[in-house]
Each structure stands twice: as C-alpha cells, then as structure tokens.
Design a protein around this motif. Structure first.
Motif, PDB file in Angstrom:
ATOM      1  N   CYS A 128      -5.453   1.881  -6.182  1.00  0.00           N
ATOM      2  CA  CYS A 128      -5.139   0.613  -5.232  1.00  0.00           C
ATOM      3  C   CYS A 128      -6.192   0.368  -4.444  1.00  0.00           C
ATOM      4  O   CYS A 128      -6.923   0.941  -3.764  1.00  0.00           O
ATOM      5  N   THR A 172      -6.131  -1.591  -1.856  1.00  0.00           N
ATOM      6  CA  THR A 172      -5.827  -1.754  -0.350  1.00  0.00           C
ATOM      7  C   THR A 172      -6.987  -0.968   0.416  1.00  0.00           C
ATOM      8  O   THR A 172      -6.832   0.311   0.063  1.00  0.00           O
ATOM      9  N   ARG A 184      -2.159  -2.507  -6.957  1.00  0.00           N
ATOM     10  CA  ARG A 184      -1.552  -1.887  -5.756  1.00  0.00           C
ATOM     11  C   ARG A 184      -0.632  -0.692  -6.173  1.00  0.00           C
ATOM     12  O   ARG A 184      -0.057  -0.506  -6.752  1.00  0.00           O
ATOM     13  N   CYS A 215       1.895   0.493  -0.880  1.00  0.00           N
ATOM     14  CA  CYS A 215       1.405  -0.705  -0.512  1.00  0.00           C
ATOM     15  C   CYS A 215       1.916  -2.056  -0.889  1.00  0.00           C
ATOM     16  O   CYS A 215       1.989  -3.054  -0.228  1.00  0.00           O
ATOM     17  N   TYR A 216       2.464  -2.058  -2.173  1.00  0.00           N
ATOM     18  CA  TYR A 216       3.084  -3.352  -3.020  1.00  0.00           C
ATOM     19  C   TYR A 216       4.362  -3.602  -2.297  1.00  0.00           C
ATOM     20  O   TYR A 216       4.639  -4.658  -1.938  1.00  0.00           O
TER      21      TYR A 216
END
Length: 407
Positions: free
Chosen positions: A154, A156, A176, A180-181
């Motif tokens: 990920c 992020t 992701r 987070c998605y």
C-alpha cells in the motif's frame, strides 16, 4: 446417445492476478525462466509459447517486463484470433501476460486450449481503479483452476500493508490495501470458497465460524455498553434451500451451524443495522441469492470481513449468477476439488446434473432450468473430461484447434 470416454485431460489454467505493482509479471518471468533452465532450448521453442498483450506495459515492446526491471522475450498478440495463429500441434504450454486486456474471444479460446491438454499460466488485473471487474476477468476467473493472488504494498503514507486494490493518482496507478481503499475502521476481507458439489465447501464455512466462536468464548470483548461481544458471526443462507434444515447450514456429512434464511439483500442490510455487534459475515451457496454482487460490494465498503461458499459454475459449465463478478472482488479464493465419480481417476472440478429416464441416469439437457436444489439424487461431481451436457453449443475454437492437431 452417450458420449465415449475421452482421454485424461491434464490441461489447466493458472491465473496470477492482483493490483498494480504486485509482482505478477515477475512471478510469470520467474516461472518461465525456471522451465527454460531445466530443458533444452529446442524443446522450449517447440512446446512453449510466451505471449503478451501489446498494451501490457507499452514501454517494452516484444518483452514481458516487471516493475523491478526483469524482462523476457514474448510474442505480441492483440486478440484471441492473433494468439490462435501461433498455436501449433506441438504447443503444450502457454505463458500469457495481460489476459485482462484481450477481447471476449479469449474466454472460449482458453477453454478450447485446455480441452486439448494445453497448460496455461497467465497474468491479469482483476479490478479497475474504480473497483469494477476488468473487462472479461469474471469469465476468465470462472474457468481458472489455480488462483495465485499477488499483493502489492500500500502506497498510502505510513501504511505499507498488503494491497489488493488499485487507484488512479494523477496520471499513474498506485496499490492500496483494503482498509485504505475502502476508508474503513476495520480491514474488510473477502474469502471465496468455490468448487463443484460434494467438495466440502460448506464444511469450510462451518469450521471457520466455529473457530471464530471459540476465540470469542476464550477472549470475550465488550462493546461500548459493556454487555455484548463484538465481532460475533452472522451466517446467511438462501431461504429456498431447505435440503437439510431451514435455519441451519448443513454439510453433506452432517456438520451444521445456525444460519439466517433470507430472500433479499435488504434483509441482510437491515439485520446488520440492528445487530451492530456483528463483525463477521458468511454466506452459504451465494450463487442462489438474487443480485448478491452489489450486496458484497456494499459490505466491503462498510468494512466487514466476509466468507462465502459457492458454485462458480452451474451444471452446464457456465458462470453461475453473480459469482464470476464476486470472484474479482476476493482477496482469497480457495478452490476445492471432489472425486470424479465417472472415470474415478481425476479430481472433479465440475458439477454434473442428471435425470432418471427409464431407471437410467442421463445427463440433464443444457436448456433445463439452471436452479434445481438437490443432493446426490440429482447431482454428482465429475472431472472436465467426463463432464457432458447435451445440446450445449460447440465452442468455435474447438474445430480450429483440432485441425491444428492434425496438420
């Protein structure tokens, strides 16, 4: 008139899939190189076909390339028609990069190739950046035998968890993680257990649910009011499935757990709104549910871990309801096999429905109703070679490939 027994069929499809930057191409390159290093060059050139779609990494023409710099030579084919031109009677293995980019004919072509015992290892992206099935990936995932999902990392900031989704950021794509998605508090997961009838799919769900219940008994967690366990399980079943018990799911060997019979998606949503302590949702035989795909998407968006059992194909060998699309959402697919009751030599991956005519078991016709709830009195499990459905339309690539086998 019956069909004569066909030769044993060793062909299969292995799908390496996942989000962007998840190492799919690297895994395929490594598989190809391991085989190239084990056999002589002449045999490889004769029996192995390495192919890529030209839009799969446009920067490297004529090569399959990974994001970490590895590459291998490949023939570029834009359509299924292009690909079949390169198949010869000697072709035994096909390595195919970017299957998600091909036209709809790639599905019948892959089926026909497997039927002549070709082994196919392919890569593809299962979902678009908008979270929808990518082109014909639902159909491709339905006919897949071996699922190899690859996780990215990920992007992020500060996360780094396993990523199973892709998003578009400006002019590029990034991986992701599920949390987070979907922007949820908890990590949503989707596990799909699929296989033919009598492959112990329901037993997997029963075992998983009982395992979670045991953990809660040993480690009770109180909610904000201090009374009730969080993360209890809610298991749903189709209300018309009354084979063993209306309010239980029961495996063919008699194991069971309590279940909630439902008729519509709204019943599931309403139940979960009322029972906020539910933290694990299960569905048995989801192929029978009406429009389950939007329901599963909504539950993932709400952050629920989900466990599903299903038939991915109906008795005709066609995708069963919404299951093909649901497969594209899964970050774990467990593919079960049974025992072929016909040849008794190969693992069974198909469900054969039969009817009784004059005391003799006869395969059900392609045009018979798709849904018929039943057990051993109506169904059996068979391998691909022994599966037969009268009146099923012929695959247009069957004759093309048969001619190539002769010439």
């Amino acid at each position: 008139m019956g069909r004569s027994l066909m030769p044993l069929n060793p062909g299969w499809i292995e799908l390496i899939y996942g989000c962007v930057k998840s190492g799919k191409s690297r895994a395929l390159i490594d598989k190809i190189n391991s085989i190239k290093n084990a056999i002589d060059e002449e045999k490889f050139e004769k029996e192995f076909l390495v192919v890529k779609h030209p839009l799969d990494d446009k920067e490297t023409q004529g090569k399959i390339s990974s994001f970490d710099g590895k590459n291998i030579d490949a023939i570029e084919c834009e359509t299924a028609k292009d690909l079949v031109e390169h198949v010869t009677k000697h072709t035994k293995f096909i390595f195919l990069s970017g299957v998600h980019l091909f036209d709809r004919d790639i599905v019948p072509l892959l089926k026909a190739l497997v039927d002549i015992n070709v082994i196919i290892v392919t890569t593809g992206i299962n979902l678009t950046a908008k979270g929808e099935p990518y082109n014909y990936m639902p159909q491709i995932m339905t006919i897949t035998d071996v699922y190899d999902i690859r996780a990215g990392e990920c992007f992020t900031s500060g996360c780094g968890e396993n990523a199973y989704r892709s998003i578009k950021v400006n002019d590029h794509f990034e991986p992701r993680c599920m949390k987070c998605y979907y922007k949820t508090e908890k990590t949503p997961d989707l596990v799909v257990v699929t296989g033919p009838m009598f492959s112990q799919k329901t037993l997997e769900l029963i075992a998983k649910t009982k395992e979670k219940e045991r953990k809660l008994e040993l480690n009770p967690v109180k909610n904000e009011d201090g009374f009730m366990n969080k993360d209890i399980s809610a298991i749903f079943k189709w209300s018309e499935d009354k084979r063993y018990d209306l309010e239980k799911i029961v495996s063919h060997d008699g194991n069971s757990i309590n279940a909630i019979p439902i008729e519509s998606n709204s019943q599931v949503i309403n139940y979960l709104k009322i029972n906020k302590q539910v933290g694990f949702v299960g569905f048995d035989e989801i192929q029978f549910f009406k429009d389950p795909y939007p329901l599963i998407k909504e539950l993932l968006e709400r952050g629920y871990p989900i466990y599903i059992t299903c038939l991915k194909e109906d008795f005709r060998g066609e995708g069963f309801g919404d299951v093909p699309k649901i497969l594209t959402l899964a970050n774990i697919i467990i593919s079960k096999e049974a025992y072929c009751t016909r040849c008794q030599k190969q693992p069974a991956t198909k469900t054969q429905r039969f009817i009784i005519k004059n005391g003799i078991k006869t395969p059900a016709n392609y045009n018979d109703p798709v849904i018929l709830v039943g057990g051993k009195e109506s169904y059996t499990s068979v391998c691909r070679s022994c599966h037969w459905v009268p009146e099923k339309s012929e695959n247009k690539y069957d004759n093309i490939l048969k001619l190539k086998q002769i010439n």
